[in-house]
Design a protein around this motif. Structure first.
Motif, PDB file in Angstrom:
ATOM      1  N   SER A 156     -44.403  -0.673  28.096  1.00  0.00           N
ATOM      2  CA  SER A 156     -43.507  -1.779  27.746  1.00  0.00           C
ATOM      3  C   SER A 156     -42.255  -1.784  28.611  1.00  0.00           C
ATOM      4  N   TYR A 157     -41.841  -0.608  29.087  1.00  0.00           N
ATOM      5  CA  TYR A 157     -40.667  -0.541  29.954  1.00  0.00           C
ATOM      6  C   TYR A 157     -40.990  -0.915  31.391  1.00  0.00           C
ATOM      7  N   LEU A 216     -38.115   6.894  33.331  1.00  0.00           N
ATOM      8  CA  LEU A 216     -37.324   5.668  33.461  1.00  0.00           C
ATOM      9  C   LEU A 216     -36.724   5.527  34.853  1.00  0.00           C
ATOM     10  N   ASP A 237     -38.168   2.849  37.696  1.00  0.00           N
ATOM     11  CA  ASP A 237     -37.205   1.844  38.135  1.00  0.00           C
ATOM     12  C   ASP A 237     -37.129   1.754  39.654  1.00  0.00           C
ATOM     13  N   LEU A 240     -30.839   5.721  26.920  1.00  0.00           N
ATOM     14  CA  LEU A 240     -32.123   5.271  26.392  1.00  0.00           C
ATOM     15  C   LEU A 240     -33.051   6.456  26.166  1.00  0.00           C
ATOM     16  N   ARG A 292     -41.044  -6.515  37.069  1.00  0.00           N
ATOM     17  CA  ARG A 292     -39.834  -6.733  36.266  1.00  0.00           C
ATOM     18  C   ARG A 292     -39.023  -7.935  36.725  1.00  0.00           C
ATOM     19  N   THR A 313     -40.831  -4.972  30.661  1.00  0.00           N
ATOM     20  CA  THR A 313     -39.523  -5.392  30.156  1.00  0.00           C
ATOM     21  C   THR A 313     -38.536  -4.256  30.369  1.00  0.00           C
ATOM     22  N   PRO A 314     -37.657  -4.364  31.359  1.00  0.00           N
ATOM     23  CA  PRO A 314     -36.741  -3.263  31.639  1.00  0.00           C
ATOM     24  C   PRO A 314     -35.719  -3.087  30.526  1.00  0.00           C
ATOM     25  N   PRO A 315     -35.095  -1.917  30.481  1.00  0.00           N
ATOM     26  CA  PRO A 315     -34.031  -1.705  29.499  1.00  0.00           C
ATOM     27  C   PRO A 315     -32.905  -2.723  29.697  1.00  0.00           C
TER      28      PRO A 315
END
Length: 194
Positions: free
Chosen positions: A165-166, A96, A100, A180, A109, A169-171
């Motif tokens: 999916s992350y 993550l 990011d 998370l 994103r 679509t970010p957290p």
């Protein structure tokens, strides 16, 4: 004395570094193969011969990034093989935080990404998902050999899709990567326990 020729792997690494640096400063639509070639110290023809197109370069960059992440995840899991939940939590946190920080993922994103970039992680994601699932399966089989082949395959494919999916679509803003990762590990780790 003539300078040593770079290997194919060294050239690719230089190209990916150049692409990453350009993406930190420019949107994908403004990044040209000519600029990448110049900054990487290779010819534009070398880029065309190796990657075929800008889209091919973006796909190759994405697969290389996935490999780097999978290597780091494998090391993290191996260090915590005796505690699947902790190992998975640390691996997810690494994923993550690293994803990011990547400029290509940030472009996707942001909603401002060129459709080529979005396709790599959506409609054309097959090669990426396959690579990540295969690498994850190797990792979990090495760390937790008690898993059946079917369990390892299903778990790895599920986690690869979840990870993708992350990217798109970010957290949520109010959810820290650590929280998370802990929550996902709590759900995904029980199947890994002996």
């Amino acid at each position: 004395m003539t300078p040593r020729r770079r290997s194919s792997a060294e050239r690719s690494a230089a190209v990916f570094d150049a692409l990453r640096a350009l993406l930190l400063e420019h949107p994908w639509g403004e990044v040209t193969l000519e600029a990448v070639a110049r900054d990487a110290g290779v010819s534009r023809q070398t880029l065309y011969n190796t990657f075929g197109s800008r889209y091919g370069l973006a796909q190759a960059y994405t697969l290389a990034l996935a490999d780097v992440l999978c290597d780091a995840i494998a090391q993290t899991v191996a260090a915590h093989a005796d505690d699947p939940r902790r190992g998975l939590e640390q691996a997810l946190l690494l994923y993550l935080e690293t994803s990011d920080a990547d400029p290509l993922i940030r472009r996707v994103r942001s909603g401002e990404a060129h459709h080529d970039l979005v396709r790599i992680v959506t409609t054309d994601a097959g090669p990426l998902l396959g690579r990540v699932a295969d690498r994850l399966e190797e990792t979990v089989r090495a760390a937790w050999p008690h898993l059946s082949p079917q369990q390892a395959t299903t778990w790895s494919r599920t986690v690869a899709r979840l990870a993708a999916s992350y990217v798109t679509t970010p957290p949520a803003d109010d959810e820290s990567p650590a929280a998370l990762a802990a929550g996902l590990a709590a759900v995904l780790a029980p199947v890994l326990a002996p």
